[in-house]
Design a protein around this motif. Sequence first.
Motif: not given
Lengths: 166, 378
Positions: B7-9, B11-13, B15-16
């Motif tokens: 879920e952290v990954l 969330d980061i992705l 934003r791309l």
Amino acid sequence: MASAPENEKNASAPEKKTLTLKSMINNEEFVVDEHVALQSVTIKNMVDSDCAGDVIPVPTISGEILALVIEYCKNHANPSASEDDLKKADAGIVAKDIYTLIDLVLAANFLDIKGLLEVTSQKIADSIKDLPHQDVREIFGVENDYTPEEEAAVRAEHDWAFEGFP
Amino acid sequence: MSQLPEEVLADILSRLPVSLLLCLRCVSVSWRALIDGPDFIKLHLNRSIETRTNRGLILREDNHLFAADLDSLHGGGVQPSQIDHHPLWCQDYGIEVWGSCNGLVCLSNSLDTLTLWNPSTRRSRRLPYASIEFQYPSRNHEIRIYGFGLDSVSQDYKVVRIVKMKSVDDDSFDYEVKVYSLRSKSWHRAERFPRYQSLKRTAGVLASNALHWVVTEESEIRMAGLIVAFDLGRESFRLVPQPECSDKNFYLILQSLGGCLSLLCNYFLDRVDVWVMRDYGVKESWSKVFSVAQSSVIRPFQYVRLVAYSRNGGEVLMEEDNSKLIWYDLKQKRVKRVRVPGLKELTQAEMWVGSLVPLDGGVESDGKKQQEQEEKNM
């Protein structure tokens, strides 16, 4: 999150309550005001359910990262800090190399600090925006489980997107 | 190095931009599964909509389409790039954009070829031919219009086609309404269009799970008309209440602004009032959000259309007289011209949000499979 200013608190409370956080990676200890540490939902749950002893052990987070987390919590526990001040302070905290940022995002996730998770995730996204996928793979420590043929096939599905990348 | 929880990954992705995510599908089998998954596609889309990022403009100059990044429009000028990969590239006569929803764009050409297209993934789906089934052969088709949107009830993307036929002998006329469902990949007939004399030839405006058009009882649309809505869930028509305006001497344009149905009342050579229906279907919830006085602009305009809010919400991008783009500052009440180098004439501007939304009505298949399927569907 909003707590009474220090001086008001001191007037009634004889002693400020503190907590000790201990990194289990390098045994570094940090003494922090309780209201600062309670921004971590994980720590708050431990304190609320009386699971927290004098020293709270923090597994998998190094002293270096824990110091950054505490700096963030201190900034955001200061009621007189303006939104602009906090934005600047946040930008300072995440002005780190990508590997530190990944450790920091893991810490923010483990300690459940929503604001820190948000700024760190955004910074990581901004940092990898211009990198080829091979670099991203290395940064995130992902094992490439494609065969070369499979990877080429996946790439061919959107070959135009790789323009400018190796 | 420790692996990031999914879920952290995600969330980061999320934003791309889409083009980078398409490259990152090559990182590993599990990254590809994550990026292609419906949950991630939704997360990415919702973040883009909420934070007003990943937004682009499709600009049309006659038969040519150009793309521009909406956020880069703020420097005063923008360098659009011609889109040479859209699905009607080889048959681009009379190309028209019929709206966009969640990153998908509906295009048509003069041959009545209709396609749904995701400009970010460059995937598209050509819609099958749909015949016009009128009973009276002596009728000429007068107008053919489309609307496109997601039916949030069935989670199915739908294209609505309205055809008006007029008798060659007398004044009688009739409408036919057909709906294309992306999930079933077929057309079906829907409820008959209400018998209004005229229907303005515009793309259906999507708001609150319905497409909207302007109609009138008279044979010509000169001034204020009525708003008719096609509910995408029930597939039926109804009228939408309008604000109480004392002066009805305006030309009416429908819009969607920030997800709400919006009205643009153009009082010629005087001002343009913009209304928003905050609570859909409730007459009293119409409120005037701003008004642009003609005196505040350099040259009086005949026609304006809203395109999008700026990222911080302080400005509105407008298309003026089908020829130029302007930013209107809501606080300063001032107009700023947007230079679009390379484009002589701007015929149409449409905002779209970069998304990974697939065109198979379910999970995205790979290019070859999709192509095969498309060919089968034609």
